[in-house]
Design a protein around this motif. Structure first.
Motif, PDB file in Angstrom:
ATOM      1  N   ARG A 361      39.908  42.665  45.938  1.00 51.48           N
ATOM      2  CA  ARG A 361      40.285  43.888  45.225  1.00 51.48           C
ATOM      3  C   ARG A 361      40.888  44.954  46.142  1.00 51.48           C
ATOM      4  O   ARG A 361      40.550  46.128  46.062  1.00 51.48           O
ATOM      5  N   TRP A 362      41.810  44.538  46.991  1.00 52.67           N
ATOM      6  CA  TRP A 362      42.588  45.506  47.756  1.00 52.67           C
ATOM      7  C   TRP A 362      43.661  46.082  46.840  1.00 52.67           C
ATOM      8  O   TRP A 362      44.230  45.378  46.006  1.00 52.67           O
ATOM      9  N   LYS A 391      42.600  38.824  37.091  1.00 50.14           N
ATOM     10  CA  LYS A 391      43.317  40.076  37.322  1.00 50.14           C
ATOM     11  C   LYS A 391      42.367  41.139  37.877  1.00 50.14           C
ATOM     12  O   LYS A 391      41.161  41.113  37.645  1.00 50.14           O
ATOM     13  N   PHE A 392      42.916  42.069  38.589  1.00 47.59           N
ATOM     14  CA  PHE A 392      42.210  43.206  39.155  1.00 47.59           C
ATOM     15  C   PHE A 392      42.322  44.336  38.121  1.00 47.59           C
ATOM     16  O   PHE A 392      43.401  44.844  37.871  1.00 47.59           O
ATOM     17  N   ASP A 393      41.215  44.706  37.479  1.00 44.75           N
ATOM     18  CA  ASP A 393      41.284  45.685  36.401  1.00 44.75           C
ATOM     19  C   ASP A 393      40.575  46.984  36.768  1.00 44.75           C
ATOM     20  O   ASP A 393      39.559  46.986  37.452  1.00 44.75           O
ATOM     21  N   THR A 394      41.147  48.079  36.301  1.00 43.20           N
ATOM     22  CA  THR A 394      40.559  49.407  36.457  1.00 43.20           C
ATOM     23  C   THR A 394      41.314  50.370  35.561  1.00 43.20           C
ATOM     24  O   THR A 394      42.474  50.155  35.238  1.00 43.20           O
ATOM     25  N   ASN A 395      40.634  51.435  35.137  1.00 45.94           N
ATOM     26  CA  ASN A 395      41.301  52.498  34.391  1.00 45.94           C
ATOM     27  C   ASN A 395      41.781  53.620  35.305  1.00 45.94           C
ATOM     28  O   ASN A 395      42.430  54.557  34.851  1.00 45.94           O
ATOM     29  N   LEU A 396      41.443  53.549  36.586  1.00 45.09           N
ATOM     30  CA  LEU A 396      41.820  54.603  37.520  1.00 45.09           C
ATOM     31  C   LEU A 396      43.271  54.447  37.982  1.00 45.09           C
ATOM     32  O   LEU A 396      43.704  53.353  38.319  1.00 45.09           O
ATOM     33  N   ASN A 639      41.115  52.103  59.177  1.00 39.60           N
ATOM     34  CA  ASN A 639      42.191  51.178  58.766  1.00 39.60           C
ATOM     35  C   ASN A 639      42.074  50.737  57.316  1.00 39.60           C
ATOM     36  O   ASN A 639      42.723  49.783  56.893  1.00 39.60           O
ATOM     37  N   GLY A 640      41.246  51.457  56.544  1.00 45.61           N
ATOM     38  CA  GLY A 640      41.071  51.094  55.131  1.00 45.61           C
ATOM     39  C   GLY A 640      42.138  51.657  54.219  1.00 45.61           C
ATOM     40  O   GLY A 640      42.245  51.250  53.061  1.00 45.61           O
ATOM     41  N   PHE A 657      48.581  50.813  50.653  1.00 45.27           N
ATOM     42  CA  PHE A 657      47.800  49.575  50.580  1.00 45.27           C
ATOM     43  C   PHE A 657      46.451  49.838  51.234  1.00 45.27           C
ATOM     44  O   PHE A 657      46.385  50.379  52.347  1.00 45.27           O
ATOM     45  N   GLY A 658      45.382  49.460  50.544  1.00 41.88           N
ATOM     46  CA  GLY A 658      44.061  49.666  51.133  1.00 41.88           C
ATOM     47  C   GLY A 658      42.953  49.599  50.118  1.00 41.88           C
ATOM     48  O   GLY A 658      43.074  48.983  49.056  1.00 41.88           O
ATOM     49  N   ASP A 659      41.856  50.242  50.448  1.00 47.45           N
ATOM     50  CA  ASP A 659      40.669  50.280  49.605  1.00 47.45           C
ATOM     51  C   ASP A 659      40.774  51.470  48.664  1.00 47.45           C
ATOM     52  O   ASP A 659      40.846  52.610  49.119  1.00 47.45           O
ATOM     53  N   ALA A 660      40.763  51.201  47.361  1.00 45.98           N
ATOM     54  CA  ALA A 660      40.896  52.295  46.396  1.00 45.98           C
ATOM     55  C   ALA A 660      39.659  52.502  45.551  1.00 45.98           C
ATOM     56  O   ALA A 660      39.494  53.566  44.962  1.00 45.98           O
ATOM     57  N   LEU A 661      38.781  51.510  45.482  1.00 48.62           N
ATOM     58  CA  LEU A 661      37.682  51.586  44.522  1.00 48.62           C
ATOM     59  C   LEU A 661      36.289  51.505  45.121  1.00 48.62           C
ATOM     60  O   LEU A 661      35.319  51.829  44.451  1.00 48.62           O
TER      61      LEU A 661
END
Length: 725
Positions: A361-362, A391-396, A639-640, A657-661
């Motif tokens: 989930r990047w 799929k990678f799902d989110t409402n954000l 580096n996230g 590109f990175g960690d969002a969640l």
């Protein structure tokens, strides 16, 4: 005993029907009299009293346009999404097939063009049938049905569904009021106007209100192009949309359709040959379910969500939240946005290619704005609104602030640490204070202890960099680190920027007024993506991007450099029209001079070198070869979060590109992404190619020229630094 009881029930039934017959006869007399009064004087006390009661009923019926779907479009007219409480598209009568007009009249009210809103013959016929056959035959004309639909629509539009009255729930008072209103309506509107209104408001299916939506839902066609058998089926559906539903009850539906065709034949609306051919035609449905809302958007679901909040949070669309929701879901708006479907398609394809379905989930995100106008041209991320396998799902929304569109709901991810993409703003203040592009700074210094004599005319610098004082209670941090060894030495300040040298940024800040740095950051609109607060540049960590910002905010700040220092707030809505074509408030460019033109030109000249010989040299040199381009890479401490923000004079794109969640705390060190192992992520590695591949496709769509050069006086001496290690 059983037989006697049965006889009693039969007797009571006959008496009940007789009483009903007499009551109906009186009603018919009242109606007939009401239609001729005052031409014919009423005879008898009972009749005159009844007429008085009938005339005293309210005659007001405000026929407002029924609830219609709102359309959200790209700037080039492509559909993004629809919003509706009732899926309805209003069309004029001349845009409906003659078959549907004849079919609905034939089956629902064959004397429609003969009566004056209420049909006494029809009422009497229905009463006699119900008395003799014990059925439930109705006698409401199309005009009466239209009245009922208008009244119910008014209740629904005012959020009063409990006050909706269905046909089977009407008492005598309801029927009398309906009749009076129908008669009044016929005096105000022509028959064709009433028929048009009826066909646009009537219910066919939970996904289809009105004939245009019904034609699209059941047959994937338009009301204008309905064939005879299609029109007959839809006309028959009105009487009981559930019972005659061709999807769930095809046999009942075809019987009802053929009944409609027989009535059309009897009334000489079709020929025997047309009738026979239509009856022999099988039901051929082509269901096109309408899916409303951003989760089912044709493109850009997260941009769609951003747009919805712009409308729902704008008092121009209603003083209360309920009023604004009513406007969006029932107002039949046409919202033309700034989105360019060409750029959006390319952006979505790119983020999906970068990290579409990754088990860790990047997040990958792209947002593009137009310098000089603030228009948001593309907004994409590698996720889906609704859960889907793999799929990678989110409402954000990764591209906007947590409280996007000034709303109260947390719809954005809250921004990410921008890392070195913050450095150009300190450099801009360097130039703003009259210093040269190539002046030398001491990038060997790594320790800035508490009490260091920073310049600050409007506040107090907070924090320190010193291993000797590495104590959280003192606000100190580790010694300054560069990404690579070999850069702890004196160097030209421009060299330090395009190679993204942390110690060079601090060395330049040591010569600046932090109040000036603060004003520069505020001038280009940068703020916290979490709560919208200004970024406190008096905190040393923010020189290197310690406070999270959203991609949209960062792209828009860089756009200020692309336009000779003119800042434009981001906008997403170009035009809004109501169902009648009237214009509603949209967004106009809000621009002001924020940075001196020479300062912006100086920044541009150095950021072009990022791609030619600096931290972005490995991204894709073809980008700069195709059109003059400037850019800056960025990487957070762990580096996230990795970035490239790059621009031409035509468009500006932020690539993330990175960690969002995961609380944005995951490290981008020793990770495997798309099968490749990375000891540590850097902006040029994934965010960079994502940005470059996208820009190669879309930059030519927005013509761009060379960046104007900075003045010669700004360039200053040009020492030759030692080559990059």
């Amino acid at each position: 005993m059983a037989k006697k009881s049965k006889r009693r029930r039969g007797f009571r039934s006959v008496v009940g029907r007789l009483v009903g017959f007499l009551a109906a006869s009186v009603m018919c007399g009242v109606l007939a009299a009401s239609l001729v009064v005052p031409a014919v004087a009423a005879a008898g006390f009972g009749v005159s009293t009844s007429i008085g009661f009938f005339d005293s009923l309210p005659a007001e019926l405000t026929v407002q346009p029924p609830s219609q779907a709102t359309k959200v479009l790209t700037s080039d007219g492509q559909p993004i999404a629809t919003f509706y409480a009732e899926n309805r598209v209003r069309v004029p009568l001349d845009q409906m097939s003659p078959f549907i007009k004849d079919a609905i009249v034939a089956i629902e009210d064959s004397r429609f063009y003969e009566h004056a809103g209420v049909d006494p013959q029809g009422i009497l016929r229905a009463v006699v049938s119900n008395l003799t056959k014990g059925g439930q035959q109705g006698a409401s004309t199309i005009t009466q049905q239209y009245v009922t639909n208008v009244l119910n629509e008014a209740q629904l539009s005012q959020d009063r569904p409990d006050e909706v009255v269905l046909s089977g729930q009407k008492d005598l008072g309801d029927k009398l009021r309906e009749m009076k209103l129908a008669i009044t309506l016929e005096k105000k509107y022509t028959k064709d106007q009433i028929l048009e209104g009826y066909l646009n408001i009537v219910f066919f299916n939970s996904d289809a209100y009105g004939i245009e939506a019904a034609a699209h839902y059941f047959f994937s066609t338009t009301a204008k192009d309905l064939t005879l058998p299609q029109a007959a089926l839809l006309a028959g559906l009105v009487n009981s949309p559930t019972f005659y539903n061709p999807v769930t009850n095809p046999d009942k539906s075809i019987v009802r359709r053929n009944q409609v065709l027989s009535e059309m034949l009897r009334l000489h609306k079709i020929t025997q040959a047309q009738h026979d051919e239509a009856v022999a035609t099988p039901i051929e449905l082509k269901i096109t379910p309408e899916r409303q809302g951003c989760a089912y958007a044709a493109m850009a679901p997260y941009f769609c969500d951003y747009i919805s909040h712009l409308i729902l949070n704008n008092p121009a669309y209603g003083q209360s939240e309920i009023e604004r929701e009513r406007k969006l879901y029932r107002g039949g708006l046409t919202i033309v946005t700034t989105l360019d479907s060409r750029l959006q398609a390319a952006a979505q394809a790119q983020v999906d290619s970068t990290a579409g379905a990754n088990p860790d989930r990047w997040a990958a995100a792209l947002v593009t704005v137009q310098p000089g106008s603030g228009r948001i041209l593309a907004m994409a991320q590698n996720t889906v609104f609704l859960p889907e396998p793999g799929k990678f799902d989110t409402n954000l929304n990764f591209n906007v602030d947590a409280k996007d569109a000034q709303g109260n709901d947390l719809n954005g991810a809250g921004g990410f640490q921008p890392g070195s993409t913050m450095k150009p703003f300190t450099f801009a203040e360097w130039l703003n204070e009259g210093k040269s592009l190539t002046a030398e700074v001491d990038a060997s210094r790594r320790v800035y202890p508490l009490g260091f004599p920073w310049k600050d005319s409007c506040g107090k610098v907070l924090g320190a960099y010193s291993t000797a004082q590495n104590n959280p209670t003192l606000g100190a941090a580790d010694d300054l680190q560069n990404a690579e060894d070999g850069f702890y030495r004196p160097m030209p300040v421009n060299y330090g920027l395009y190679n993204s040298i942390n110690t060079a940024t601090f060395a330049s800040a040591a010569q600046l007024d932090f109040c000036g740095i603060q004003k520069m950051v505020d001038a280009v609109g940068l703020h916290s993506g979490l709560d919208g607060a200004p970024i406190n540049m008096h905190q040393l960590g923010n020189l290197l991007g310690g406070t999270g910002v959203s991609p949209l905010n960062l792209a828009n700040a860089f756009a200020t450099f692309a336009t000779d220092g003119r800042y434009c707030a981001p906008i997403a809505v170009l035009e809004v029209k109501d169902a009648n074509g009237g214009k509603l408030p949209a967004q106009a460019p809000e621009c002001h001079d924020a940075v001196k033109p020479d300062v912006a030109r100086g920044v541009n000249s150095v950021l072009q070198d990022v791609l030619k010989k600096g931290s972005g040299v490995w991204i894709n040199p073809k980008v700069h070869d195709k059109v003059p381009t400037a850019a800056k890479t960025g990487t957070s401490n762990n580096n996230g979060s990795t970035w490239v923000v790059g621009y031409t004079t035509g468009i500006v794109t932020a690539s993330f590109f990175g960690d969002a969640l995961e609380g944005q705390k995951r490290s981008g060190q020793n990770v495997t992404i798309n099968g490749t192992f990375y000891p540590r992520l850097d902006g040029y590695m994934i965010a960079g190619p994502q940005w470059a591949n996208y820009m190669l496709k879309v930059a030519p769509l927005y013509p761009a020229g060379a960046f104007p050069p900075p003045p010669a006086s700004m360039i200053g001496p040009n020492p030759s630094p030692s080559p990059k290690p």
